[in-house]
Design a protein around this motif. Structure first.
Motif, PDB file in Angstrom:
ATOM      1  N   SER A 278      25.315  41.933  78.960  1.00 19.07           N
ATOM      2  CA  SER A 278      26.049  41.692  80.198  1.00 19.07           C
ATOM      3  C   SER A 278      26.376  43.001  80.909  1.00 19.07           C
ATOM      4  CB  SER A 278      27.336  40.917  79.899  1.00 19.07           C
ATOM      5  OG  SER A 278      28.086  40.717  81.082  1.00 19.07           O
ATOM      6  N   SER A 279      26.877  43.982  80.157  1.00 17.71           N
ATOM      7  CA  SER A 279      27.157  45.291  80.763  1.00 17.71           C
ATOM      8  C   SER A 279      25.868  45.928  81.283  1.00 17.71           C
ATOM      9  CB  SER A 279      27.825  46.210  79.740  1.00 17.71           C
ATOM     10  OG  SER A 279      29.087  45.705  79.350  1.00 17.71           O
ATOM     11  N   GLY A 280      24.778  45.727  80.542  1.00 17.62           N
ATOM     12  CA  GLY A 280      23.500  46.279  80.968  1.00 17.62           C
ATOM     13  C   GLY A 280      23.013  45.685  82.271  1.00 17.62           C
ATOM     14  N   HIS A 404      30.306  51.438  95.137  1.00 15.00           N
ATOM     15  CA  HIS A 404      31.709  51.788  94.900  1.00 15.00           C
ATOM     16  C   HIS A 404      32.506  50.561  94.474  1.00 15.00           C
ATOM     17  CE1 HIS A 404      32.515  56.056  95.908  1.00 15.00           C
ATOM     18  NE2 HIS A 404      31.331  55.956  96.495  1.00 15.00           N
ATOM     19  N   VAL A 405      32.239  49.416  95.067  1.00 21.11           N
ATOM     20  CA  VAL A 405      32.931  48.204  94.642  1.00 21.11           C
ATOM     21  C   VAL A 405      32.537  47.839  93.210  1.00 21.11           C
ATOM     22  CG1 VAL A 405      33.220  45.738  95.090  1.00 21.11           C
ATOM     23  CG2 VAL A 405      33.240  47.357  96.992  1.00 21.11           C
ATOM     24  N   LEU A 406      31.265  47.953  92.885  1.00 22.54           N
ATOM     25  CA  LEU A 406      30.817  47.713  91.518  1.00 22.54           C
ATOM     26  C   LEU A 406      31.574  48.598  90.529  1.00 22.54           C
ATOM     27  CD1 LEU A 406      28.908  46.890  89.188  1.00 22.54           C
ATOM     28  CD2 LEU A 406      27.213  48.448  90.134  1.00 22.54           C
ATOM     29  N   ALA A 407      31.689  49.876  90.851  1.00 27.57           N
ATOM     30  CA  ALA A 407      32.297  50.832  89.916  1.00 27.57           C
ATOM     31  C   ALA A 407      33.798  50.661  89.782  1.00 27.57           C
ATOM     32  CB  ALA A 407      31.969  52.260  90.354  1.00 27.57           C
ATOM     33  N   THR A 408      34.440  49.926  90.716  1.00 28.56           N
ATOM     34  CA  THR A 408      35.884  49.697  90.595  1.00 28.56           C
ATOM     35  C   THR A 408      36.209  48.490  89.729  1.00 28.56           C
ATOM     36  OG1 THR A 408      35.984  48.322  92.598  1.00 28.56           O
ATOM     37  CG2 THR A 408      36.343  50.702  92.871  1.00 28.56           C
ATOM     38  N   HIS A 409      35.214  47.712  89.361  1.00 28.97           N
ATOM     39  CA  HIS A 409      35.456  46.565  88.479  1.00 28.97           C
ATOM     40  C   HIS A 409      36.149  47.059  87.208  1.00 28.97           C
ATOM     41  CE1 HIS A 409      34.710  43.252  85.729  1.00 28.97           C
ATOM     42  NE2 HIS A 409      34.348  42.492  86.763  1.00 28.97           N
ATOM     43  N   ALA A 411      35.955  46.420  84.191  1.00 30.52           N
ATOM     44  CA  ALA A 411      35.128  46.686  83.018  1.00 30.52           C
ATOM     45  C   ALA A 411      34.309  47.956  83.147  1.00 30.52           C
ATOM     46  CB  ALA A 411      34.188  45.496  82.763  1.00 30.52           C
ATOM     47  N   PHE A 412      34.219  48.522  84.372  1.00 31.03           N
ATOM     48  CA  PHE A 412      33.317  49.650  84.589  1.00 31.03           C
ATOM     49  C   PHE A 412      34.025  50.894  85.121  1.00 31.03           C
ATOM     50  CE2 PHE A 412      30.867  45.694  85.594  1.00 31.03           C
ATOM     51  CZ  PHE A 412      30.356  45.565  84.319  1.00 31.03           C
ATOM     52  N   ARG A 413      35.321  50.945  85.007  1.00 35.50           N
ATOM     53  CA  ARG A 413      36.058  52.149  85.385  1.00 35.50           C
ATOM     54  C   ARG A 413      35.893  53.172  84.263  1.00 35.50           C
ATOM     55  NH1 ARG A 413      41.373  50.013  85.435  1.00 35.50           N
ATOM     56  NH2 ARG A 413      42.145  52.057  86.076  1.00 35.50           N
ATOM     57  N   ILE A 414      35.447  54.338  84.641  1.00 32.49           N
ATOM     58  CA  ILE A 414      34.936  55.253  83.618  1.00 32.49           C
ATOM     59  C   ILE A 414      36.036  55.885  82.765  1.00 32.49           C
ATOM     60  CG2 ILE A 414      34.852  57.292  85.137  1.00 32.49           C
ATOM     61  CD1 ILE A 414      32.078  57.866  83.709  1.00 32.49           C
ATOM     62  N   ASP A 415      37.183  56.204  83.348  1.00 28.31           N
ATOM     63  CA  ASP A 415      38.212  56.883  82.551  1.00 28.31           C
ATOM     64  C   ASP A 415      38.799  55.996  81.455  1.00 28.31           C
ATOM     65  OD1 ASP A 415      37.788  59.207  83.910  1.00 28.31           O
ATOM     66  OD2 ASP A 415      39.514  59.019  85.235  1.00 28.31           O
ATOM     67  N   PRO A 416      39.153  54.734  81.726  1.00 32.82           N
ATOM     68  CA  PRO A 416      39.611  53.891  80.621  1.00 32.82           C
ATOM     69  C   PRO A 416      38.564  53.718  79.524  1.00 32.82           C
ATOM     70  CG  PRO A 416      40.243  52.926  82.723  1.00 32.82           C
ATOM     71  CD  PRO A 416      39.310  54.054  83.034  1.00 32.82           C
TER      72      PRO A 416
END
Length: 456
Positions: A278-280, A404-409, A411-416
């Protein structure tokens, strides 16, 4: 003396750039994955032929806040909304690599269409419910154009309110982020209720038919507008029969029970393999967005003169050439990481293996990281092209907003995600996974929340 490094690449006369619908679209650089099925290949190749239509319709879809009828019908026609439905029930049960190929190719043309194909996997969850619901949902599959089921606020901290009654539940509430709400036949939502027997506050997921909710026009966002990820609401109580409800605490068990219950590679994955797949798929979407933006960048730079330099076109500028070269390298690297993880997920599925709990966070981090690398790549393409790229008629600006909207989900925020991995690297206790399956943990005043159980 002219070296081979300065000569035009073989097959590209006069060093002309690779333009859209060229080799970057088909990507025949390496032998195809052994895990790519005939149906996956067929679907991917048919989507390639649809790219001109998808690109032409994308702006109108944004304005509509939904896929255009032409896009919806085209994506439906190739079968992309059925990728997680078992083959014996009329679907394709695609594996991780197949799904990534389909989504990546859709992302070259319309990121919103690709997003809705990913989230159409909500139909798979229905298979864990009572067989009566499965048959009810799938009964209209051949006539329905679009995804069958969408999900909204199933695992969020705040869900709907319910109460147990004879034969089912009375439910009301507002549920956000219902991607595909305008296109799907059914909606799955979360709610809490007090168990009459124990008095315990419990959480469940219920499936609603289209006549049981109202779509709220509140998806006004900077990108992925055509995903129609609106809220839905039921201000008055609606009845949801028992067979359309499962307790969220049972979802992992129900999901695992589907492994091997149906034919097709998609039903051979274990719980962690499914999560990675799913993440892929979302990572594949980021790559597709980035590649589509690069294709457009090459085409535009080959035609536009620069603002303040004496070159006939921007493509002759060394700075533009370096941007293009770095962008392709970043996309190729992202592709390689994605291919490795999707192929391994399918390999383990075929051999009956699953991932260890300790393996999943590192792989997910790889995928989240590549999403953000693609984001930086797309940003760089817009900045290099200049003010012409910010016109709403320019596909590059849409790529910037969509990724940018995808990356704000969440599950996909990089720092957490990096923190989750960093804790493991330092040997610290892991955080719980899928904490929203149970009631949220409340922190005592002035202190930290109680220690959480480890990730499963």
């Amino acid at each position: 003396m002219t070296t081979s490094r300065t000569m035009p690449p073989a097959g590209i006369p006069n060093g002309e750039p690779i333009l859209p619908d060229g080799p970057s679209t088909t990507r025949a650089k390496f032998p195809e994955s052994p895990y790519l099925s005939d149906e996956g290949r067929r679907m991917r190749d048919e989507i390639v032929q649809l790219l001109p239509l998808l690109r032409q319709q994308a702006a109108e879809g944004e304005a509509l806040g939904a896929l255009t009828p032409a896009t919806l019908e085209a994506v439906n026609r190739v079968g992309a909304f059925k990728i997680t439905i078992p083959t014996e029930l009329g679907g394709y049960a695609l594996g991780a690599r197949d799904t990534a190929e389909v989504v990546r190719t859709l992302g070259l043309g319309d990121a919103a269409a690709a997003w809705l194909v990913i989230v159409s996997s909500a139909t798979r969850n229905i298979l864990g419910f009572d067989a009566k619901l499965r048959d009810e949902v799938l009964a209209g599959m051949d006539e329905w154009v679009g995804p069958l089921v969408f999900g909204a606020t199933v695992f969020a901290p705040k869900v709907g309110d319910g109460r147990k009654v004879a034969g089912g539940y009375q439910v009301k509430g507002k549920w956000s982020f219902g991607s595909g709400s305008k296109h799907a036949a059914w909606g799955s939502v979360g709610f809490e209720y007090d168990d009459p027997a124990s008095g315990e506050r419990r959480r469940a997921m219920g499936v609603l038919s289209r006549d049981q909710y109202t779509i709220v026009d509140d998806w006004h966002v900077m990108g992925l507008q055509a995903t129609n990820s609106n809220s839905i609401r039921a201000d008055e109580e609606i009845f949801v029969p028992d067979y359309r409800v499962v307790h969220t605490a049972d979802l992992p068990r129900l999901s695992d029970s589907l492994r091997g219950a149906y034919s097709g590679l998609g039903f051979k994955h274990g719980a962690f393999g499914m999560m990675i797949g799913s993440s892929g798929a979302f990572a594949a979407l980021a790559i597709g967005i980035a590649q589509g933006a690069l294709d457009s960048f090459l085409a535009q730079a080959a035609k536009r003169p620069p603002f303040n330099l004496p070159y006939p076109t921007m493509s002759e500028m060394a700075s533009i050439q370096m941007v293009a070269g770095k962008a392709r390298a970043a996309i190729n690297a992202a592709d390689a990481v994605l291919a490795r993880h999707m192929d391994e997920a399918d390999r383990r599925a075929l051999t009956g293996e699953d991932y260890l709990p300790s393996e999943e966070p590192e792989i997910t981090m790889d995928l989240v990281h590549l999403i953000h690398q693609c984001l930086h790549t797309v940003d760089g393409l817009l900045l290099a092209l200049g003010s012409s790229a910010v016109s709403l008629s320019n596909p590059i600006q849409r790529a910037v907003r969509d990724i940018h909207v995808l990356a704000t989900h969440g599950a996909f925020r990089i720092d957490p995600m990096a923190e989750i991995n960093g804790r493991a690297m330092f040997g610290l206790a892991p955080f719980p996974m899928m904490a929203a399956i149970s009631s949220p943990v409340t922190a005592p005043k002035g202190g930290r929340p109680p220690a959480a159980p480890p990730r499963p």
